[in-house]
Design a protein around this motif. Structure first.
Motif, PDB file in Angstrom:
ATOM      1  N   HIS A  99     -24.038 -56.352 -43.392  1.00 33.86           N
ATOM      2  CA  HIS A  99     -24.596 -55.000 -43.169  1.00 33.86           C
ATOM      3  C   HIS A  99     -26.042 -55.059 -42.695  1.00 33.86           C
ATOM      4  CE1 HIS A  99     -21.775 -53.343 -46.597  1.00 33.86           C
ATOM      5  NE2 HIS A  99     -21.129 -54.082 -45.720  1.00 33.86           N
ATOM      6  N   ARG A 100     -26.645 -56.250 -42.733  1.00 33.57           N
ATOM      7  CA  ARG A 100     -28.074 -56.292 -42.399  1.00 33.57           C
ATOM      8  C   ARG A 100     -28.397 -57.467 -41.493  1.00 33.57           C
ATOM      9  NH1 ARG A 100     -27.670 -57.833 -47.916  1.00 33.57           N
ATOM     10  NH2 ARG A 100     -28.224 -60.043 -48.010  1.00 33.57           N
ATOM     11  N   LEU A 124     -18.137 -49.613 -31.463  1.00 31.52           N
ATOM     12  CA  LEU A 124     -16.688 -49.651 -31.715  1.00 31.52           C
ATOM     13  C   LEU A 124     -16.417 -51.024 -32.298  1.00 31.52           C
ATOM     14  CD1 LEU A 124     -14.136 -48.059 -31.762  1.00 31.52           C
ATOM     15  CD2 LEU A 124     -13.541 -49.006 -29.528  1.00 31.52           C
ATOM     16  N   SER A 125     -16.437 -51.044 -33.611  1.00 34.51           N
ATOM     17  CA  SER A 125     -16.416 -52.286 -34.372  1.00 34.51           C
ATOM     18  C   SER A 125     -15.360 -52.181 -35.452  1.00 34.51           C
ATOM     19  CB  SER A 125     -17.796 -52.464 -35.020  1.00 34.51           C
ATOM     20  OG  SER A 125     -17.766 -53.423 -36.054  1.00 34.51           O
ATOM     21  N   ASN A 126     -14.940 -53.336 -35.957  1.00 33.34           N
ATOM     22  CA  ASN A 126     -14.040 -53.338 -37.110  1.00 33.34           C
ATOM     23  C   ASN A 126     -14.781 -53.093 -38.419  1.00 33.34           C
ATOM     24  OD1 ASN A 126     -11.769 -53.699 -35.566  1.00 33.34           O
ATOM     25  ND2 ASN A 126     -11.715 -55.928 -35.795  1.00 33.34           N
ATOM     26  N   GLY A 127     -16.108 -53.101 -38.387  1.00 29.72           N
ATOM     27  CA  GLY A 127     -16.890 -52.754 -39.574  1.00 29.72           C
ATOM     28  C   GLY A 127     -16.673 -51.292 -39.943  1.00 29.72           C
ATOM     29  N   GLY A 128     -16.932 -50.948 -41.183  1.00 28.94           N
ATOM     30  CA  GLY A 128     -16.766 -49.574 -41.637  1.00 28.94           C
ATOM     31  C   GLY A 128     -17.882 -48.668 -41.132  1.00 28.94           C
ATOM     32  N   LEU A 135     -26.355 -50.822 -40.714  1.00 28.30           N
ATOM     33  CA  LEU A 135     -26.728 -51.970 -39.877  1.00 28.30           C
ATOM     34  C   LEU A 135     -27.486 -51.505 -38.636  1.00 28.30           C
ATOM     35  CD1 LEU A 135     -26.535 -54.928 -38.955  1.00 28.30           C
ATOM     36  CD2 LEU A 135     -24.221 -54.472 -38.162  1.00 28.30           C
ATOM     37  N   THR A 136     -26.988 -50.494 -37.951  1.00 30.56           N
ATOM     38  CA  THR A 136     -27.637 -50.072 -36.707  1.00 30.56           C
ATOM     39  C   THR A 136     -28.984 -49.424 -37.005  1.00 30.56           C
ATOM     40  OG1 THR A 136     -26.343 -48.011 -36.717  1.00 30.56           O
ATOM     41  CG2 THR A 136     -25.509 -49.843 -35.388  1.00 30.56           C
TER      42      THR A 136
ATOM     43  N   PHE B 143     -29.736 -39.113 -35.191  1.00 33.83           N
ATOM     44  CA  PHE B 143     -28.954 -39.327 -36.407  1.00 33.83           C
ATOM     45  C   PHE B 143     -28.486 -40.775 -36.464  1.00 33.83           C
ATOM     46  CE2 PHE B 143     -28.401 -34.700 -36.158  1.00 33.83           C
ATOM     47  CZ  PHE B 143     -28.624 -34.373 -37.477  1.00 33.83           C
ATOM     48  N   ASP B 144     -28.251 -41.250 -37.680  1.00 32.13           N
ATOM     49  CA  ASP B 144     -27.682 -42.581 -37.828  1.00 32.13           C
ATOM     50  C   ASP B 144     -26.177 -42.577 -37.614  1.00 32.13           C
ATOM     51  OD1 ASP B 144     -30.210 -43.670 -38.517  1.00 32.13           O
ATOM     52  OD2 ASP B 144     -29.963 -42.898 -40.557  1.00 32.13           O
TER      53      ASP B 144
END
Lengths: 236, 236
Positions: A99-100, A124-128, A135-136, B143-144
């Protein structure tokens, strides 16, 4: 190239998972008194990802958030490296290292440049969704929208994930660009009707990894995210 | 106030739907040779929204994206004002006016200020994901994450919408703050277990609208978005 929106792979394409994960392993493993070739453990963990994902897409395992899949593959990777001594809380902390992650140096300025165009941007990621938003934000990666395979309760390369992105963004698949450093992601996006852009990340697997040629059949190859932004109309 | 994330209503709380929609009506209606009290038509259109939404939540109508609901209520509003002469393309263009509303002047700087804190931010609107991404990009609202009731195939004030936001952001409902200028939105959020912040928007219904008192029972009242950001820990 004339598209209305661009969606980005995150782990590898925009962020350096290997150094971030190896660093977390060294930190948490070291504090637990363990020694190992931590980058090699990170590689093993990442290599177990695709087979695990295929077990879900093949129906052998039920779908679960990426964090839960990462925990499963971490347990396998640690066992393979004789690191069974790490406890549950330490393993959960390792999962949260995803996440970081740090971004590649061009990613944040490239996304800022792309933001000046009319092209809508999304992950568009497999991350939640939540982990991707964290993260972003932390990595300073500006997106107009966070999209995740979680919203289709599936994973890339399931075509439903790419088509869900087109549907939610309300763009035709052929006016949606998938951006990734992984040929298989781009092949699946193209098969679903999207346009594709390849950005090489020669350091994804570390400085000693073998170089790979750009995949054939992509619509666009860019050196980095600012190069992609310029190809999509940004001036700067 | 100690929360992990804040989700924002968009139409009214962050953007001035009335002047944007009245302007589009005047523009498109004027070009069609029609005359009317356009702000009054905008008000009628907006007033028909809540009853239409309740017909969906009550099971009388199937769920549809907000744009389709807006088209239904526009047809009703135009008929009530004797404006049946507008054709389908003109009506669709009017629906799209909701995608490019102007923000209230404090909204963009307030969200930038909030971005400097550890609090994750997202929209939580009945608008669709794509329209919200376009609107927030164009209005400069950072926004995030973009969250929409569309992702629950429902509308606020259905409790499932608020709980979906907590689930996707991976925060406990009591550590998630709903920000709105509409007491009913905040009451429903509170009933779902969220914290609530009220920002008054005395100009939402135009300069002649009656002033209303802040609702009782909210966790926080802020004058504007920068005030909210400071209450959540921002310095500046």
């Amino acid at each position: 190239m004339d598209v209305d929106a661009a969606v980005f792979d995150v782990f590898g394409t925009l962020t350096d998972w290997r150094s971030g994960v190896a660093g977390a392993l060294a930190d948490i493993g070291g504090r637990a008194g363990l020694e190992a070739d931590w980058p090699a453990v990170a590689d093993t963990w990442r290599r177990r990802y695709r087979p695990a994902l295929e077990r879900v897409l093949g129906g052998e395992l039920p779908w679960r958030p990426l964090d839960a899949l990462h925990r499963l593959t971490l347990d396998e990777a640690l066992a393979g490296h004789g690191l069974d001594a790490l406890d549950g809380a330490e393993r959960d902390a390792l999962v949260r290292a995803w996440h970081r992650l740090r971004p590649w140096p061009d990613a944040a300025p490239g996304l800022e440049l792309l933001h000046t165009t009319r092209v809508l941007t999304a992950t568009l990621s497999n991350g939640g969704v939540g982990p991707l938003a964290r993260l972003t934000k932390q990595a300073g990666l500006r997106f107009d929208c966070v999209l995740s395979a979680e919203l289709a309760r599936s994973y890339k390369p399931d075509p439903r994930v790419y088509l869900m992105a087109a549907e939610l963004l309300e763009v035709e698949p052929r006016r949606l660009l998938m951006v990734a450093c992984h040929p298989d992601d781009l092949e699946a996006a193209a098969a679903a009707g999207l346009r594709t852009a390849y950005i090489p990340r020669p350091l994804e697997w570390g400085p000693d990894a073998a170089r790979v040629a750009p995949p054939a059949g992509v619509d666009l190859v860019a050196d980095d995210v600012p190069g992609l932004a310029r190809a999509l109309g940004a001036t700067g």
